[in-house]
Design an enzyme around this catalytic site. Structure first.
Site, PDB file in Angstrom:
ATOM      1  N   ASP A 152       0.854  -1.187   0.000  1.00  0.00           N
ATOM      2  CA  ASP A 152       0.000   0.000   0.000  1.00  0.00           C
ATOM      3  C   ASP A 152       0.893   1.241   0.000  1.00  0.00           C
ATOM      4  O   ASP A 152       1.732   1.401   0.881  1.00  0.00           O
ATOM      5  CB  ASP A 152      -0.893  -0.001   1.239  1.00  0.00           C
ATOM      6  CG  ASP A 152      -2.042   0.993   1.130  1.00  0.00           C
ATOM      7  OD1 ASP A 152      -1.806   2.118   0.649  1.00  0.00           O
ATOM      8  OD2 ASP A 152      -3.165   0.655   1.518  1.00  0.00           O
ATOM      9  N   LYS A 163      -0.406  10.015   0.706  1.00  0.00           N
ATOM     10  CA  LYS A 163      -0.382  11.291   1.422  1.00  0.00           C
ATOM     11  C   LYS A 163       0.825  11.355   2.361  1.00  0.00           C
ATOM     12  O   LYS A 163       1.160  10.378   3.025  1.00  0.00           O
ATOM     13  CB  LYS A 163      -1.673  11.486   2.210  1.00  0.00           C
ATOM     14  CG  LYS A 163      -2.911  11.612   1.330  1.00  0.00           C
ATOM     15  CD  LYS A 163      -4.161  11.823   2.159  1.00  0.00           C
ATOM     16  CE  LYS A 163      -5.395  11.940   1.254  1.00  0.00           C
ATOM     17  NZ  LYS A 163      -6.639  12.136   2.042  1.00  0.00           N
ATOM     18  N   THR A 204       2.166 -10.948 -11.154  1.00  0.00           N
ATOM     19  CA  THR A 204       0.942 -11.012 -10.365  1.00  0.00           C
ATOM     20  C   THR A 204      -0.201 -10.349 -11.129  1.00  0.00           C
ATOM     21  O   THR A 204       0.013  -9.558 -12.047  1.00  0.00           O
ATOM     22  CB  THR A 204       1.110 -10.295  -9.013  1.00  0.00           C
ATOM     23  OG1 THR A 204       1.262  -8.887  -9.239  1.00  0.00           O
ATOM     24  CG2 THR A 204       2.340 -10.815  -8.265  1.00  0.00           C
TER      25      THR A 204
END
Length: 226
Positions: free
Chosen positions: A131, A135, A205
């Site tokens: 992930d 920000k 993937t």
């Protein structure tokens, strides 16, 4: 700065779509047989009954890379960690269909497993498309931070390999900045081609294929533990 080794919180849903009957049966029958023990130290003997090289993937998605690596090296032991149930079901499908006896799974925080391994016990550690937490105020949640990297460095053997893949430009720049500050890892890239082309022993993937379809560049980083 706080990072995943101190925050110890998994963000996001633990389960997506409702499991079908066959998927539920996999979770009930196969997952207990291939799961990492919940407590205590873990090593190759604990997991596989013999000494063998160990490799670990943090956040294996649907498990296709983990299964691909395990298929290529059946004499190695593979540990996959993924907090999301639907991803674990994907990995269980690969384990069943490929009759993979050299894979063990943990549904939860990967750091809990990494911490329980002996130092210098891993031949490879994979972190693929983590992930990005784009920000700036969320940068502390990124797995590529010095706290997790200290732990990874401790668990990798000298000469062991840390592989990082991302299609996010922010994460790419962040990872290069953080890794360039390390003196315990050596980047294997000598030319741009070395991190712009997927190595032959790096199974693709579905996430990577999706990124390519969307026109994203993908970067493949390989570091050796010094």
């Amino acid at each position: 700065m706080n990072d995943p080794t101190t925050i110890r919180r998994l963000y996001g849903r633990r389960q997506g779509h409702k499991l079908r009957q066959g998927q539920s049966a996999l979770v009930e029958d196969l997952l207990p047989r291939v799961s990492i023990p919940e407590t205590g130290p873990i090593d190759a003997y604990t997991l596989f009954g013999e000494d063998r090289p160990l490799e670990l993937e943090i956040g294996f998605g649907a498990g296709e890379h983990l299964a691909g690596q395990a298929t290529m090296r059946p004499t190695h032991g593979f540990i996959g960690c993924e907090p999301f149930l639907n991803g674990v079901v994907g990995a269980l499908n690969h384990i069943r269909d490929g009759a993979l006896e050299n894979v063990r799974l943990h549904m939860g925080d990967a750091l809990e497993v990494v911490e329980r391994l002996p130092d210098a016990s891993l031949d490879r550690l994979y972190l693929l498309h983590p992930d990005p937490w784009r920000k700036a105020r969320h940068a502390k949640r990124r797995m590529v931070n010095h706290g997790p990297l200290d732990l990874i460095a401790a668990k990798l053997k000298p000469g062991g390999e840390f592989r990082l893949g991302t299609d996010d430009p922010t994460y790419c720049r962040w990872a290069m900045m953080v890794m360039n500050q390390r003196r315990d890892f050596r980047w294997l890239a000598e030319t741009a081609r070395d991190f712009l082309e997927r190595p032959a022993d790096w199974p693709e993937t579905r996430y990577e294929r999706k990124a390519r379809r969307q026109g994203h560049e993908v970067w493949y980083f390989r570091y050796v533990r010094q």
